[in-house]
Design a protein around this motif. Sequence first.
Motif, PDB file in Angstrom:
ATOM      1  N   GLY A  68      46.949  -7.596  -7.753  1.00 40.16           N
ATOM      2  CA  GLY A  68      47.196  -7.383  -5.914  1.00 40.16           C
ATOM      3  C   GLY A  68      46.405  -7.810  -5.454  1.00 40.16           C
ATOM      4  N   THR A  69      46.155  -7.590  -4.114  1.00 41.70           N
ATOM      5  CA  THR A  69      45.873  -8.187  -3.621  1.00 41.70           C
ATOM      6  C   THR A  69      44.780 -10.258  -3.720  1.00 41.70           C
ATOM      7  N   SER A  70      43.576  -9.079  -5.048  1.00 42.73           N
ATOM      8  CA  SER A  70      42.896  -9.930  -5.606  1.00 42.73           C
ATOM      9  C   SER A  70      43.341 -10.913  -6.203  1.00 42.73           C
ATOM     10  N   TYR A  71      44.246 -10.525  -6.699  1.00 43.70           N
ATOM     11  CA  TYR A  71      44.744 -12.046  -7.796  1.00 43.70           C
ATOM     12  C   TYR A  71      45.730 -12.747  -6.703  1.00 43.70           C
TER      13      TYR A  71
ATOM     14  N   GLN B 250      37.578  -6.122  -5.410  1.00 46.10           N
ATOM     15  CA  GLN B 250      37.141  -4.914  -4.224  1.00 46.10           C
ATOM     16  C   GLN B 250      36.799  -3.867  -4.972  1.00 46.10           C
ATOM     17  N   SER B 251      37.321  -3.543  -6.262  1.00 43.78           N
ATOM     18  CA  SER B 251      36.530  -2.173  -6.246  1.00 43.78           C
ATOM     19  C   SER B 251      35.378  -2.374  -7.343  1.00 43.78           C
ATOM     20  N   GLY B 252      36.012  -3.386  -8.125  1.00 45.50           N
ATOM     21  CA  GLY B 252      34.739  -4.164  -9.368  1.00 45.50           C
ATOM     22  C   GLY B 252      35.251  -2.859 -10.347  1.00 45.50           C
ATOM     23  N   GLU B 253      36.094  -1.714 -10.195  1.00 49.08           N
ATOM     24  CA  GLU B 253      36.300  -0.820 -10.900  1.00 49.08           C
ATOM     25  C   GLU B 253      37.876  -0.759 -11.803  1.00 49.08           C
TER      26      GLU B 253
ATOM     27  N   GLY C  64      41.714   2.045   4.681  1.00 48.80           N
ATOM     28  CA  GLY C  64      42.388   1.314   4.455  1.00 48.80           C
ATOM     29  C   GLY C  64      43.127   0.980   2.832  1.00 48.80           C
ATOM     30  N   VAL C  65      43.838   1.401   2.392  1.00 46.90           N
ATOM     31  CA  VAL C  65      44.626   1.350   0.756  1.00 46.90           C
ATOM     32  C   VAL C  65      44.888  -0.772   0.814  1.00 46.90           C
ATOM     33  N   ALA C  66      45.842  -1.033   2.314  1.00 45.69           N
ATOM     34  CA  ALA C  66      46.052  -2.015   2.183  1.00 45.69           C
ATOM     35  C   ALA C  66      45.094  -3.057   2.382  1.00 45.69           C
TER      36      ALA C  66
ATOM     37  N   THR D  25      37.194 -11.715   2.542  1.00 41.60           N
ATOM     38  CA  THR D  25      35.799 -11.953   2.035  1.00 41.60           C
ATOM     39  C   THR D  25      36.086 -12.401   0.116  1.00 41.60           C
ATOM     40  N   GLN D  26      36.748 -12.259  -0.370  1.00 40.87           N
ATOM     41  CA  GLN D  26      37.082 -12.492  -1.454  1.00 40.87           C
ATOM     42  C   GLN D  26      37.156 -14.901  -1.407  1.00 40.87           C
ATOM     43  N   LEU D  27      37.684 -15.014  -0.478  1.00 42.47           N
ATOM     44  CA  LEU D  27      38.118 -16.493  -0.080  1.00 42.47           C
ATOM     45  C   LEU D  27      36.892 -16.732   0.217  1.00 42.47           C
TER      46      LEU D  27
ATOM     47  N   LYS E 269      55.183  -4.668   2.177  1.00 43.74           N
ATOM     48  CA  LYS E 269      55.551  -3.552   1.009  1.00 43.74           C
ATOM     49  C   LYS E 269      54.690  -2.322   1.123  1.00 43.74           C
ATOM     50  N   GLU E 270      53.408  -2.283   1.501  1.00 45.63           N
ATOM     51  CA  GLU E 270      52.565  -1.227   1.162  1.00 45.63           C
ATOM     52  C   GLU E 270      52.948  -0.214   2.577  1.00 45.63           C
ATOM     53  N   ILE E 271      52.447  -0.983   3.401  1.00 46.15           N
ATOM     54  CA  ILE E 271      52.122   0.031   4.250  1.00 46.15           C
ATOM     55  C   ILE E 271      54.108   0.247   5.456  1.00 46.15           C
TER      56      ILE E 271
ATOM     57  N   ALA F  29      46.807   3.846  -4.236  1.00 55.72           N
ATOM     58  CA  ALA F  29      45.293   4.482  -3.826  1.00 55.72           C
ATOM     59  C   ALA F  29      45.276   2.582  -4.077  1.00 55.72           C
ATOM     60  N   THR F  30      43.320   2.965  -3.378  1.00 54.48           N
ATOM     61  CA  THR F  30      42.854   1.839  -3.511  1.00 54.48           C
ATOM     62  C   THR F  30      41.753   1.410  -4.651  1.00 54.48           C
ATOM     63  N   SER F  31      41.706   1.886  -5.462  1.00 52.40           N
ATOM     64  CA  SER F  31      41.178   1.882  -6.630  1.00 52.40           C
ATOM     65  C   SER F  31      42.240   2.343  -7.690  1.00 52.40           C
TER      66      SER F  31
HETATM   67  C1  G6P Z   1      44.873  -1.550  -6.006  1.00 53.79           C
HETATM   68  C2  G6P Z   1      45.052  -1.489  -4.178  1.00 53.79           C
HETATM   69  C3  G6P Z   1      45.026  -3.011  -3.887  1.00 53.79           C
HETATM   70  C4  G6P Z   1      44.374  -4.141  -5.049  1.00 53.79           C
HETATM   71  C5  G6P Z   1      44.643  -3.518  -6.276  1.00 53.79           C
HETATM   72  C6  G6P Z   1      43.132  -4.669  -6.969  1.00 53.79           C
HETATM   73  O1  G6P Z   1      46.665  -1.411  -5.899  1.00 53.79           O
HETATM   74  O2  G6P Z   1      46.041  -0.357  -3.243  1.00 53.79           O
HETATM   75  O3  G6P Z   1      45.196  -3.350  -2.641  1.00 53.79           O
HETATM   76  O4  G6P Z   1      44.051  -5.086  -4.144  1.00 53.79           O
HETATM   77  O5  G6P Z   1      44.688  -2.250  -6.865  1.00 53.79           O
HETATM   78  O6  G6P Z   1      41.590  -4.026  -6.857  1.00 53.79           O
HETATM   79  P1  G6P Z   1      41.114  -4.645  -6.648  1.00 53.79           P
HETATM   80  O7  G6P Z   1      39.433  -2.576  -6.820  1.00 53.79           O
HETATM   81  O8  G6P Z   1      40.281  -4.685  -8.174  1.00 53.79           O
HETATM   82  O9  G6P Z   1      40.867  -5.825  -5.898  1.00 53.79           O
END
Ligand code: G6P
Length: 611
Positions: free
Chosen positions: A304-307, A351-354, A401-403, A410-412, A490-492, A605-607
């Motif tokens: 997702g965004t982390s990619y 973000q989540s680590g999960e 927020g899910v998006a 902060t990752q960047l 697209k997400e929101i 969903a967020t995670s």
């Molecule tokens: C879900 C979230 C995204 C997030 C992606 C990866 O799709 O809706 O916002 O970028 O998971 O999540 P992570 O916690 O691994 O960054």
Amino acid sequence: MCGIVGAVAQRPIADILIEGLRRLEYRGYDSAGLAVIDPVTQQLRCIKTAGKVQALSDAEHAAPAHGVVGIAHTRWATHGKPEVRNAHPQVSGSSIAIVHNGIIENFQEIKQELCAEGYQFASDTDTEVIAHLIHKIWQRERRDFFGCVRQVVARLSGAYGLAVINSEQPDSIIVARSGSPIVIGVGIGENFIASDPSALGQVTDRFIYLEEDDIAEVTRDKITIYNGTAPVNRETVRLHLDNDEVLKGHYRHYMQKEIFEQPDVVKNTLQGRISKTQILEQSFGVAAKAFLDKAKSVQIVACGTSYHAGMVAKSWIETIAGLPCGVDIASEYRYRKVLVPQDCLFITISQSGETADTLAALRYAKTLGYAGFFTVCNVANSSLVRESDVALMTFAGREIGVASTKAFTTQLAVLAVLAVALAKRRGLSAAQEKDYVKDLNQLPQTIVDTLALDADIKQLSNDFGEKHHALFLGRGVQYPVAKEGALKLKEISYIHAEAYPAGELKHGPLALVDADMPVIAVAPNNELLEKLKSNLQEVSARGGQLYVFAHREAGFQNNAGLSVLNMPHCSKFLEPIIYTIPLQLLAYHVAVLRGTDVDRPRNLATSLTVE
Ligand code: G6P
């Protein structure tokens, strides 16, 4: 993903469970339910509703659930539609109730076996097989309920975090973890369980994280944890969960609040990692140095965004540090044959680590001979943090927020520091380092300046209210920025949006361009600007409506087919961070205009703790 909460207490717990679910609602929200054991009748009482946690709360208020032991769940559907019958808890007989996060891969096989023995299934979920299997073994053995659940768990394959109660053994909850997190919240004369400690901030600040394949029996005054056949001790950690953080304050949505928090959280994330002139690499921890010294290449994996953060980092690591860098989507990486070069550093971003796919990719990578494992992560104690050699934490605070917004920037920020740290090993001069660090020190203020465009972007968003599609263009390191902009929209807003490297336009997407297809471009004043301008001409020539976020010296003029938004000056190095911000704001305002549920968009969903 789904959220789990539970309590074994001496006081009524329905409100605690519902408040816990509200705090977990960012993980899943298509249906919710709770089951409690009535202390007088010792009967199980289960309430389930479709939709958000508020519906469950209303139902519980209309017919209160009296209980001091219970479990609850908010769901993000995987098996079976989001309907009441598929909501959790899933129940078997009149005594067993279970809530579950994750996916049971061998559920069909177990279901067939149970059907042959006369069990009837009321739902389409994989979870219901666990309830019936526990019921079956409990009916046979009638003693040692913990042992019965352990037998059942041993038969499950897939990923799960689960919690079970049995009204015939009314003083405990049994929890198990394999691939999906579970924590135990430690109280005084009462204990709690949840899939995420944030659910329990109102009742405790002491937590025990279950490790992979742990199973625990939790009573009011005792916590017994097994891993395999052996009892194990797990550390209790104190977490200061700042409740204010979860309040929206004066913002209308969490996403809006999180966008505007970016100057502060980026500053927090950089604090201690840079001085006025240097990268402070010791802030990465003592373990990091040897891995960084050794690294001859880097492999990044994320979702997702982390990619997208990983794509930007690839560009930085290659251009600034001169190291080859691969970047893969975790769900693909985990199933492909990978050739690992010697001394390659493996980095997950999450973000989540999960995130299940990213975690599985890390575990797979560990079998392949990488030189070391870093994670860039926002959640301390998360699985990725615990399973990596080095964790580079982002200090974004909780993202509700899910998006994802502040997690990305902060990752960047962390990845930028990492790229410079790697570059120092490959001949970066002190003067060059000083320039990069100066840019980083200015970053929070540049984000403030960029956020000042909010009113203009809100105005611009009016053009998008009725659109069905949008195209985002960027070149070079701005291509991942364009991808992130398209993902946000697209997400929101539910507008179909795609991103292209602008040079690729002529190879297909140009066919889609007409007056109804807004084309959004990010145009910093860099070496690709003239190329980008030519690509945008191709859009204008076909009657396309262009929206360009441009450096003020990039030479764009507003006209009938072109709306220009001038960006504040920023260093070339950090343009990917700065140019993402107007795209976040655009997506936000378009979504508000279209009346969507901005913080909890449908189906997301967020995670994602399932594959
Ligand atoms: C879900 C979230 C995204 C997030 C992606 C990866 O799709 O809706 O916002 O970028 O998971 O999540 P992570 O916690 O691994 O960054």
